[in-house]
Scaffold this motif. Structure first.
Motif, mmCIF file in Angstrom:
data_model
loop_
_atom_site.group_PDB
_atom_site.id
_atom_site.type_symbol
_atom_site.label_atom_id
_atom_site.label_comp_id
_atom_site.label_asym_id
_atom_site.label_seq_id
_atom_site.Cartn_x
_atom_site.Cartn_y
_atom_site.Cartn_z
ATOM 1 N N MET A 26 0.820 -1.174 0.000
ATOM 2 C CA MET A 26 0.000 0.000 0.000
ATOM 3 C C MET A 26 0.876 1.255 0.000
ATOM 4 S SD MET A 26 -3.015 0.643 -0.256
ATOM 5 C CE MET A 26 -4.243 1.831 -0.100
ATOM 6 N N LEU A 27 1.963 1.198 0.734
ATOM 7 C CA LEU A 27 2.870 2.331 0.796
ATOM 8 C C LEU A 27 3.469 2.622 -0.583
ATOM 9 C CD1 LEU A 27 4.106 4.437 2.631
ATOM 10 C CD2 LEU A 27 5.909 2.799 3.191
ATOM 11 N N LEU A 28 3.808 1.577 -1.335
ATOM 12 C CA LEU A 28 4.344 1.745 -2.687
ATOM 13 C C LEU A 28 3.316 2.408 -3.591
ATOM 14 C CD1 LEU A 28 6.488 1.278 -4.866
ATOM 15 C CD2 LEU A 28 5.510 -0.991 -5.206
ATOM 16 N N LEU A 29 2.065 1.952 -3.540
ATOM 17 C CA LEU A 29 1.010 2.559 -4.352
ATOM 18 C C LEU A 29 0.776 4.016 -3.967
ATOM 19 C CD1 LEU A 29 -1.613 -0.313 -4.608
ATOM 20 C CD2 LEU A 29 -0.077 0.540 -6.390
ATOM 21 N N ALA A 30 0.816 4.304 -2.690
ATOM 22 C CA ALA A 30 0.643 5.688 -2.233
ATOM 23 C C ALA A 30 1.778 6.572 -2.751
ATOM 24 C CB ALA A 30 0.575 5.739 -0.710
ATOM 25 N N GLY A 31 2.995 6.045 -2.747
ATOM 26 C CA GLY A 31 4.131 6.795 -3.265
ATOM 27 C C GLY A 31 4.025 7.030 -4.762
ATOM 28 N N LEU A 32 3.614 6.000 -5.518
ATOM 29 C CA LEU A 32 3.423 6.157 -6.958
ATOM 30 C C LEU A 32 2.353 7.199 -7.258
ATOM 31 C CD1 LEU A 32 3.590 2.443 -8.138
ATOM 32 C CD2 LEU A 32 5.221 4.262 -8.658
ATOM 33 N N TRP A 33 1.240 7.140 -6.523
ATOM 34 C CA TRP A 33 0.156 8.089 -6.737
ATOM 35 C C TRP A 33 0.605 9.516 -6.405
ATOM 36 C CZ3 TRP A 33 -3.650 8.743 -9.663
ATOM 37 C CH2 TRP A 33 -4.630 9.688 -9.395
ATOM 38 N N ALA A 34 1.373 9.690 -5.360
ATOM 39 C CA ALA A 34 1.888 11.014 -5.010
ATOM 40 C C ALA A 34 2.781 11.555 -6.125
ATOM 41 C CB ALA A 34 2.656 10.962 -3.693
ATOM 42 N N GLY A 35 3.592 10.689 -6.720
ATOM 43 C CA GLY A 35 4.440 11.098 -7.836
ATOM 44 C C GLY A 35 3.639 11.511 -9.053
ATOM 45 N N VAL A 36 2.592 10.755 -9.357
ATOM 46 C CA VAL A 36 1.715 11.101 -10.481
ATOM 47 C C VAL A 36 1.041 12.446 -10.217
ATOM 48 C CG1 VAL A 36 -0.442 10.469 -11.648
ATOM 49 C CG2 VAL A 36 1.318 8.742 -11.252
ATOM 50 N N GLN A 37 0.521 12.633 -9.033
ATOM 51 C CA GLN A 37 -0.167 13.887 -8.693
ATOM 52 C C GLN A 37 0.787 15.082 -8.804
ATOM 53 O OE1 GLN A 37 -3.225 12.784 -9.146
ATOM 54 N NE2 GLN A 37 -3.939 14.059 -7.497
ATOM 55 N N GLN A 38 2.038 14.898 -8.443
ATOM 56 C CA GLN A 38 3.012 15.982 -8.518
ATOM 57 C C GLN A 38 3.370 16.272 -9.970
ATOM 58 O OE1 GLN A 38 6.618 15.270 -6.373
ATOM 59 N NE2 GLN A 38 7.531 17.202 -6.977
ATOM 60 N N ALA A 39 3.525 15.235 -10.783
ATOM 61 C CA ALA A 39 3.963 15.411 -12.167
ATOM 62 C C ALA A 39 2.852 15.867 -13.100
ATOM 63 C CB ALA A 39 4.563 14.104 -12.680
ATOM 64 N N VAL A 40 1.603 15.635 -12.722
ATOM 65 C CA VAL A 40 0.494 15.902 -13.631
ATOM 66 C C VAL A 40 0.346 17.392 -13.974
ATOM 67 C CG1 VAL A 40 -1.401 16.163 -11.965
ATOM 68 C CG2 VAL A 40 -1.826 15.105 -14.181
ATOM 69 N N THR A 41 0.853 18.276 -13.154
ATOM 70 C CA THR A 41 0.737 19.709 -13.430
ATOM 71 C C THR A 41 2.063 20.348 -13.854
ATOM 72 O OG1 THR A 41 1.103 20.307 -11.121
ATOM 73 C CG2 THR A 41 -1.194 19.991 -11.812
ATOM 74 N N THR A 42 3.054 19.543 -14.201
ATOM 75 C CA THR A 42 4.367 20.087 -14.554
ATOM 76 C C THR A 42 4.285 21.090 -15.695
ATOM 77 O OG1 THR A 42 5.491 18.110 -13.783
ATOM 78 C CG2 THR A 42 6.704 19.496 -15.312
ATOM 79 N N TYR A 43 3.557 20.754 -16.756
ATOM 80 C CA TYR A 43 3.461 21.668 -17.895
ATOM 81 C C TYR A 43 2.810 22.995 -17.479
ATOM 82 C CZ TYR A 43 2.532 23.573 -22.480
ATOM 83 O OH TYR A 43 2.484 24.406 -23.571
ATOM 84 N N GLU A 44 1.681 22.904 -16.782
ATOM 85 C CA GLU A 44 0.997 24.115 -16.329
ATOM 86 C C GLU A 44 1.877 24.940 -15.402
ATOM 87 O OE1 GLU A 44 -0.287 21.057 -16.498
ATOM 88 O OE2 GLU A 44 -2.473 21.093 -16.487
ATOM 89 N N ASP A 45 2.639 24.264 -14.545
ATOM 90 C CA ASP A 45 3.514 24.974 -13.616
ATOM 91 C C ASP A 45 4.566 25.800 -14.349
ATOM 92 O OD1 ASP A 45 2.097 23.741 -11.588
ATOM 93 O OD2 ASP A 45 3.633 22.228 -11.191
#
Length: 113
Positions: free
Chosen positions: A1-20
């Protein structure tokens, strides 16, 4: 579960890179869009013109975005394709590993992937 939470946190951070990196205060999306790359929606030119006429708006630029998974020889790669007007100072690449930004509508910049 910790691995999935870490992957999801990475996706959430990267999803706005272009807009940022757009360095704009507002991005206008079609009704019902959830994210700049989530839906291949298109704003009508009349909407872009209306936004440009809004008091306080200094500049507008149309963008076309698409999220895609490429099948490459070394595996799959998630990519974001962005079409923008090279004459505009908005929407282009913010950091290039080499070369230059596209100067005309028939040139492209390709990611290091």
């Amino acid at each position: 579960m910790l691995l999935l939470a870490g992957l999801w946190a990475g996706v959430q951070q990267a999803v706005t890179t272009y807009e940022d990196h757009l360095a704009v205060d507002l991005v206008v999306l079609p009704t019902g869009s959830r994210h700049l790359f989530a839906d291949p929606g298109l704003l009508p030119a009349t909407t872009v013109d209306a936004v440009a006429r809004t008091p306080g708006v200094a500049q507008t630029a149309p963008l076309r975005t698409l999220y895609e998974i490429l099948e490459l020889p070394h595996g799959k790669a998630a990519v974001a394709a962005v079409a923008y007007d090279p004459a505009s100072r908005l929407g282009g690449p913010w950091d290039l590993a080499g070369g230059r930004s596209p100067a005309t509508g028939d040139e492209i910049a390709v990611d290091a992937v």
